[in-house]
Design a protein around this motif. Structure first.
Motif, PDB file in Angstrom:
ATOM      1  N   PHE A  68       0.821  -1.216   0.000  1.00  0.00           N
ATOM      2  CA  PHE A  68       0.000   0.000   0.000  1.00  0.00           C
ATOM      3  C   PHE A  68       0.856   1.268   0.000  1.00  0.00           C
ATOM      4  O   PHE A  68       0.330   2.356   0.155  1.00  0.00           O
ATOM      5  N   ARG A  69       2.163   1.100  -0.148  1.00  0.00           N
ATOM      6  CA  ARG A  69       3.072   2.247  -0.181  1.00  0.00           C
ATOM      7  C   ARG A  69       4.025   2.105  -1.361  1.00  0.00           C
ATOM      8  O   ARG A  69       4.337   0.991  -1.788  1.00  0.00           O
ATOM      9  N   LYS A  70       4.484   3.215  -1.876  1.00  0.00           N
ATOM     10  CA  LYS A  70       5.432   3.191  -2.978  1.00  0.00           C
ATOM     11  C   LYS A  70       6.820   2.911  -2.433  1.00  0.00           C
ATOM     12  O   LYS A  70       7.375   3.690  -1.660  1.00  0.00           O
ATOM     13  N   PHE A  71       7.376   1.776  -2.836  1.00  0.00           N
ATOM     14  CA  PHE A  71       8.681   1.352  -2.334  1.00  0.00           C
ATOM     15  C   PHE A  71       9.741   1.540  -3.408  1.00  0.00           C
ATOM     16  O   PHE A  71       9.546   1.167  -4.566  1.00  0.00           O
ATOM     17  N   VAL A  83       0.091   4.995  -1.069  1.00  0.00           N
ATOM     18  CA  VAL A  83      -0.618   5.020  -2.349  1.00  0.00           C
ATOM     19  C   VAL A  83      -1.936   4.264  -2.272  1.00  0.00           C
ATOM     20  O   VAL A  83      -2.644   4.144  -3.289  1.00  0.00           O
ATOM     21  N   GLY A  84      -2.289   3.725  -1.128  1.00  0.00           N
ATOM     22  CA  GLY A  84      -3.562   3.037  -0.958  1.00  0.00           C
ATOM     23  C   GLY A  84      -3.662   1.766  -1.780  1.00  0.00           C
ATOM     24  O   GLY A  84      -2.753   0.929  -1.761  1.00  0.00           O
ATOM     25  N   VAL A  88      -3.183  -2.769  -5.998  1.00  0.00           N
ATOM     26  CA  VAL A  88      -4.262  -3.758  -6.077  1.00  0.00           C
ATOM     27  C   VAL A  88      -5.073  -3.539  -7.348  1.00  0.00           C
ATOM     28  O   VAL A  88      -5.417  -4.491  -8.069  1.00  0.00           O
ATOM     29  N   LYS A  89      -5.381  -2.292  -7.655  1.00  0.00           N
ATOM     30  CA  LYS A  89      -6.122  -1.989  -8.878  1.00  0.00           C
ATOM     31  C   LYS A  89      -5.309  -2.350 -10.121  1.00  0.00           C
ATOM     32  O   LYS A  89      -5.874  -2.784 -11.135  1.00  0.00           O
ATOM     33  N   PHE A 294       8.689  -4.085  -6.339  1.00  0.00           N
ATOM     34  CA  PHE A 294       8.440  -4.801  -5.094  1.00  0.00           C
ATOM     35  C   PHE A 294       7.034  -4.542  -4.546  1.00  0.00           C
ATOM     36  O   PHE A 294       6.399  -5.446  -4.007  1.00  0.00           O
ATOM     37  N   SER A 295       6.552  -3.334  -4.655  1.00  0.00           N
ATOM     38  CA  SER A 295       5.218  -3.032  -4.127  1.00  0.00           C
ATOM     39  C   SER A 295       4.139  -3.787  -4.898  1.00  0.00           C
ATOM     40  O   SER A 295       3.183  -4.317  -4.310  1.00  0.00           O
ATOM     41  N   TYR A 296       4.275  -3.844  -6.202  1.00  0.00           N
ATOM     42  CA  TYR A 296       3.312  -4.577  -7.026  1.00  0.00           C
ATOM     43  C   TYR A 296       3.333  -6.066  -6.684  1.00  0.00           C
ATOM     44  O   TYR A 296       2.283  -6.708  -6.533  1.00  0.00           O
ATOM     45  N   ALA A 297       4.538  -6.627  -6.528  1.00  0.00           N
ATOM     46  CA  ALA A 297       4.665  -8.038  -6.169  1.00  0.00           C
ATOM     47  C   ALA A 297       4.109  -8.313  -4.779  1.00  0.00           C
ATOM     48  O   ALA A 297       3.474  -9.343  -4.548  1.00  0.00           O
ATOM     49  N   ALA A 298       4.326  -7.379  -3.838  1.00  0.00           N
ATOM     50  CA  ALA A 298       3.793  -7.553  -2.487  1.00  0.00           C
ATOM     51  C   ALA A 298       2.275  -7.544  -2.492  1.00  0.00           C
ATOM     52  O   ALA A 298       1.632  -8.301  -1.749  1.00  0.00           O
TER      53      ALA A 298
END
Length: 328
Positions: A68-71, A83-84, A88-89, A294-298
């Protein structure tokens, strides 16, 4: 004239009863401490497993916050800005993700369909073997693949299904054309499930064979007296006897339904077989470690975990209400 006082039940008890009750309360309050002092050697065996789960299972959960955060690599380990549900979207609108999700469901469903009932069948067959030496030999042969490394299993599969492998040699001997099994997406699921059955079915019989030993022999004797043959004994005595074990293992297997084996898929697949071989775990690996997203994969990994949680909770509730057996 003084008013007579009402005595409580505790005050009316003899002194010996009060002392005994006090000792029981003190012993009950320190029962955990007494058990720990008495069996500290046994409890010490749980220290390393607890540390393992704490370090490698629970502590990494904190990292889910980057879904939920930009890493950015080299920055804050918990992300730079909130980034909420942006990631997920992104994966919910990604056609590639839904193809990967479908592959995961298909591979997980096929694995569950074949790898869950076959150990029960094999355990029933082994239970009917009366010669102890033959039974031990068959058990050893079926258990052996479990102890092979996944790398070795993948290497064997690739060698057997290669163009110059024994399967294609047999096809050439009977006059058929050779097949590029490892480059054909249509063959990947068959190869994966087949290798999974060969590697896991024998080992899966251990719990069922242990459950079979707990069935009372008098039940079989009563069934024989009622005229039941071997098949009816298996249906009415053996299967109900191992039902709690089977249901428990089924719930656990459903819980890991989405976690299709990353190692074997990663070792067997290639870009040509992505349409049927790419699963969520391998997609997360490519997005996270190869593409550094990483954020997308998480976010995808968190979604997979939530689906697995819903599946195991649903399976547990359904099992408790239908057959009366559940994990909790």
């Amino acid at each position: 004239m003084s008013t007579p006082q009402t005595l409580t039940p505790t005050e009316t008890q003899p002194p010996e009863t009060k002392l005994a009750a006090g000792r029981r309360r003190r012993q009950g309050g320190s029962s955990w401490g007494r058990a720990l002092r008495r069996d500290w050697q046994l409890y010490s065996l749980a220290v390393l497993p607890l540390l393992f789960f704490l370090v490698f299972r629970y502590a990494p959960m904190i990292g889910n916050i980057i879904a939920f955060r930009k890493f950015e690599p080299g920055g804050n380990i918990f992300g730079e800005e909130w980034v909420g549900l942006r990631y997920v979207k992104l994966f919910l609108n990604d056609p590639t993700f839904w193809n990967v999700f479908t592959n995961t469901l298909v591979l997980g469903g096929l694995t569950l369909l074949f790898c869950f009932p076959l150990p029960i069948v094999l355990a029933l067959l082994l239970n009917e073997v009366r010669k102890r030496a033959l039974k031990r030999f068959l058990q050893s042969v079926t258990y052996l693949p479990h102890f092979l490394s996944i790398v070795i299993v993948a290497g064997l599969v690739m060698q057997i299904t290669s163009i110059d492998g024994p399967i294609n040699a047999l096809l050439g001997y009977i006059g058929s054309e050779k097949i590029s099994f490892m480059q054909d997406p249509d063959w990947f699921r068959t190869i994966y499930v087949g290798s999974e059955v060969w590697q896991t079915v024998g080992w899966g019989t251990i719990l069922y064979l242990a459950a079979l030993t707990t069935i009372d022999d008098q039940l079989y004797e009563a069934a024989r007296m009622d005229g039941a043959g071997r098949w009816r004994q298996i249906w009415h005595v053996t299967l109900p006897g191992i039902r709690p074990t089977a249901v428990t293992l089924l719930i656990l297997n459903i819980g890991t339904f989405m976690a299709v084996g990353f190692e074997k898929v990663f070792l067997l697949y290639n870009p040509l077989t992505y349409p049927t071989a790419d699963v969520i775990s391998t997609y997360v690996y490519r997005m996270g470690l190869e593409a550094s997203n990483f954020s997308y994969a998480a976010a995808i990994g968190l979604f997979e975990a939530l689906v697995g949680l819903v599946l195991i909770l649903s399976a547990n509730v359904i099992s408790r209400r239908t057959v009366g057996t559940s994990l909790w």
